[in-house]
Enzyme design. Structure first.
Site, PDB file in Angstrom:
ATOM      1  N   SER A 111      57.604 -86.633   1.478  1.00 37.52           N
ATOM      2  CA  SER A 111      57.830 -85.953   0.201  1.00 37.52           C
ATOM      3  C   SER A 111      58.328 -86.896  -0.885  1.00 37.52           C
ATOM      4  CB  SER A 111      58.856 -84.830   0.374  1.00 37.52           C
ATOM      5  OG  SER A 111      58.312 -83.814   1.164  1.00 37.52           O
ATOM      6  N   HIS A 172      67.238 -83.877  -3.526  1.00 36.48           N
ATOM      7  CA  HIS A 172      66.232 -84.073  -2.479  1.00 36.48           C
ATOM      8  C   HIS A 172      64.994 -84.777  -3.037  1.00 36.48           C
ATOM      9  CE1 HIS A 172      63.819 -82.797   1.121  1.00 36.48           C
ATOM     10  NE2 HIS A 172      64.980 -83.014   1.681  1.00 36.48           N
ATOM     11  N   SER A 174      61.735 -84.327  -3.491  1.00 37.33           N
ATOM     12  CA  SER A 174      60.787 -83.789  -4.482  1.00 37.33           C
ATOM     13  C   SER A 174      61.401 -83.701  -5.876  1.00 37.33           C
ATOM     14  CB  SER A 174      60.244 -82.425  -4.058  1.00 37.33           C
ATOM     15  OG  SER A 174      59.868 -82.423  -2.703  1.00 37.33           O
ATOM     16  N   GLU A 235      82.929 -72.177  -2.321  1.00 38.33           N
ATOM     17  CA  GLU A 235      82.424 -71.072  -1.502  1.00 38.33           C
ATOM     18  C   GLU A 235      82.941 -71.148  -0.066  1.00 38.33           C
ATOM     19  OE1 GLU A 235      78.173 -70.798  -1.785  1.00 38.33           O
ATOM     20  OE2 GLU A 235      78.059 -68.916  -0.666  1.00 38.33           O
ATOM     21  N   ASP A 304      73.764 -65.540  -3.584  1.00 37.90           N
ATOM     22  CA  ASP A 304      72.769 -66.588  -3.791  1.00 37.90           C
ATOM     23  C   ASP A 304      71.569 -66.050  -4.555  1.00 37.90           C
ATOM     24  OD1 ASP A 304      74.272 -68.366  -2.156  1.00 37.90           O
ATOM     25  OD2 ASP A 304      73.439 -67.378  -0.381  1.00 37.90           O
ATOM     26  N   ASP A 335      58.782 -76.419   3.951  1.00 34.46           N
ATOM     27  CA  ASP A 335      58.706 -77.648   4.741  1.00 34.46           C
ATOM     28  C   ASP A 335      59.720 -77.650   5.894  1.00 34.46           C
ATOM     29  OD1 ASP A 335      57.822 -80.566   4.906  1.00 34.46           O
ATOM     30  OD2 ASP A 335      59.970 -80.830   4.584  1.00 34.46           O
ATOM     31  N   HIS A 339      59.117 -78.031   9.903  1.00 33.61           N
ATOM     32  CA  HIS A 339      59.708 -79.117  10.701  1.00 33.61           C
ATOM     33  C   HIS A 339      60.439 -78.568  11.920  1.00 33.61           C
ATOM     34  CE1 HIS A 339      58.743 -82.653   8.445  1.00 33.61           C
ATOM     35  NE2 HIS A 339      59.299 -82.211   7.332  1.00 33.61           N
ATOM     36  N   HIS A 451      54.506 -83.877   9.213  1.00 31.05           N
ATOM     37  CA  HIS A 451      53.573 -83.519   8.148  1.00 31.05           C
ATOM     38  C   HIS A 451      52.140 -83.669   8.644  1.00 31.05           C
ATOM     39  CE1 HIS A 451      56.854 -84.743   5.029  1.00 31.05           C
ATOM     40  NE2 HIS A 451      57.161 -83.666   5.710  1.00 31.05           N
TER      41      HIS A 451
HETATM   42 ZN   LIG Z   1      58.906 -82.653   5.299  1.00 34.29          ZN
END
Ligand SMILES: [Zn+2]
Length: 530
Positions: A111, A172, A174, A235, A304, A335, A339, A451
């Protein structure tokens, strides 16, 4: 919520375990009529030849074509339909292309390198973000001089408002492709930097989020990378594992807020909805978990926000800019479900992702807003077994396998679902396969399923969407966004201004006349505000 989903699925199973064939489909006239209608729509399709005032990129992380089809069946069945015939929101976009996802150094990508391709328009190496392939993984001193700039960064320079929304941590791989340059995707905070990276002045991704560029809306998870080591989480104040982790003792949220008047930070759903509807809020950062957000089916929906709610909040804030906006929205945990080889998690996340697309499609006009929907890469996820029409996507093939045991329609090529022990695999029945935590079987044991390397789809609607055609390199996604938005390197795009319809997002809560009025007022105010 999870219980409700289980009940729903169980109900579907009971109702549909014998299959369901809509009787009208036995008549050839049904298919001829339906195809003639589709042909009519196709013949009337007119490319929208103007520039795009707004650009939205929806990225389903790991959402290969097999995942799209399985999601369509699940979402259709959740609406009481047999499933495969019922279009997703993304299915209804008029233009489509295939995207080749390989990294410069890997045939099957990750990614990070793919984010560089579809967000910056240049292919990079596996595990690197926002740098060309001349940069080497984990070698800090290969970063400088090899940075490549995202379309989001260029859109900001052109005067548009910009935003990043994700269900993962905002640092992350992306989302980081929209703002960061790093040779290691795991450098979330300074605590993750190697001594070599620290010595050579490489910066962690959280710091780059705040200091690389001005991002108007940031929504997702990732609180702990923003706060000094030991800072209790609001939280989970009694869970030390959720504390802030920054060694440099910087409070990045505070520093970000200090940069902009009208900047607001929120960490729960109620505060998000309030802030988004407050017109004094010019910048909005919402971080809803210490790291990744929870899977939708495990969320407490009073605390949330869903991806759909985050998308709507982002559109509310960004659409106040009369020069338009650029928004990146990621369904990032599709994703993670794959995984983990829990197809229930992946597919329910993908349904929520499609709901967010439906919302954006409804709140913006195709006359001035280009929306692209794609994935960074696929997974070794498949579904087969000649299952009966209308049966649960998580169900069993109707025949036994050669070992006289049942098998699920969904299987993974590799991953933690490997169960072969002493030459035999466990049997499976409907109640185990419908369990949300069930791991579908895999041929090869791996702690994390991998992937897949095949092409992914790109769905498009809006100005210049018709250019999304054929088989393209993944970099084409970024270039089409830049061209349609007339931002670098396409500032001389020569495209006429869009026929301004959605000067403001058609806010769901307000009647259309009010939304139009607000749009007209924004236009009047525009010269003084910007
Ligand atoms: Zn992945």
């Amino acid at each position: 919520m999870q219980g409700a989903c289980v009940l729903l699925l169980l109900g579907l199973w009971l109702q549909l375990s014998l299959g369901l064939i809509p009787v009208e489909e036995e008549d050839p006239a049904f298919w001829n009529r339906q195809a003639a209608q589709a042909l009519d729509v196709a013949k009337k399709l007119q490319p929208i030849q103007t520039a795009a005032k707004n650009v939205i990129l929806f990225l389903g992380d790991g959402m290969g074509v097999s995942t799209v089809t399985a999601t369509r069946i699940l979402k259709g069945q959740m609406a009481g339909k047999p499933g495969p015939e019922t279009p997703l929101a993304m299915d209804q976009f008029p233009y489509l292309a295939l995207s080749k996802t390989y990294n410069v150094d890997r045939q099957v990508p990750d990614s990070a390198g793919t984010a560089t391709a579809y967000l910056c328009g240049v292919k990079g190496n596996y595990r690197t973000i926002g740098v060309s392939a001349a940069a080497r993984y984990n070698q800090c001193n290969t970063t400088r001089g090899n940075e490549v700039t995202s379309v989001m960064n260029r859109a900001k320079k052109a005067g548009k408002s910009v935003g990043v929304v994700t269900t993962t941590r905002v640092q992350h791989a992306s989302p980081a492709g929209a703002y960061a340059h790093t040779v290691n995707r795991n450098w979330y905070s300074d605590a993750d930097l190697s001594s070599d990276a620290q010595r050579n002045g490489c910066q962690d991704i959280a710091k780059q989020l705040v200091y690389n560029m001005d991002i108007d809306v940031i929504l997702g998870g990732g609180r702990k990378y923003m706060f000094p080591e030991g800072t209790p989480d609001p939280e989970y104040p009694n869970d030390v594992n959720q504390n802030g982790v920054r060694k440099d003792k910087q409070n990045l949220v505070q520093e970000w807020q200090a940069k902009h008047q009208g900047a607001q930070y929120v960490w729960n759903r109620t505060a998000l909805l309030q802030a988004a509807s407050d017109s004094n809020v010019t910048h909005l950062m919402g971080l809803f978990e210490p790291a990744d957000m929870k899977y939708n089916v495990q969320q407490d929906h009073t605390k949330d926000p869903t991806l759909e709610e985050m998308t709507e909040a982002a559109l509310q804030v960004l659409s106040r800019n009369p020069q338009g906006f650029y928004l990146f929205v990621e369904g990032g945990r599709i994703d993670h479900g794959h995984h983990d080889s829990k197809a229930y998690m992946a597919l329910t996340e993908a349904v929520m992702f499609d709901n967010a697309i439906a919302k954006a499609n409804e709140l913006t006009s195709e006359l001035d807003t280009l929306i692209l929907v794609t994935a960074d890469h696929s997974h070794v996820f498949s579904f087969g077994g000649y299952t009966l029409r209308g049966t649960s996507i998580f169900g069993l093939a109707p025949s036994k396998a050669s070992d006289s045991k049942s098998y699920t329609s969904i299987l993974y090529g590799n991953g933690p679902g490997y169960t072969l022990r002493g030459g035999s695999r466990p049997d499976v029945n409907d109640s185990t396969s419908e369990d949300p935590s069930y791991r579908q079987q895999a041929a090869v044991p791996l702690a994390s399923e991998t992937h897949g390397g095949e092409d992914v789809a790109v769905f498009a609607r809006g100005p210049q969407a018709h250019l999304m055609h054929g088989v393209q390199e993944e970099t084409f996604v970024a270039h089409l966004m830049a061209f349609a938005g007339c931002v670098e390197p396409y500032t001389d795009c020569n495209l006429p201004d869009p026929a301004g319809v959605s000067d403001a997002v058609h806010l769901a809560a307000s009647p259309p006349s009010l939304a139009l009025l607000a749009g007209a007022m924004l236009l009047l105010l525009a010269p003084t505000l910007y």
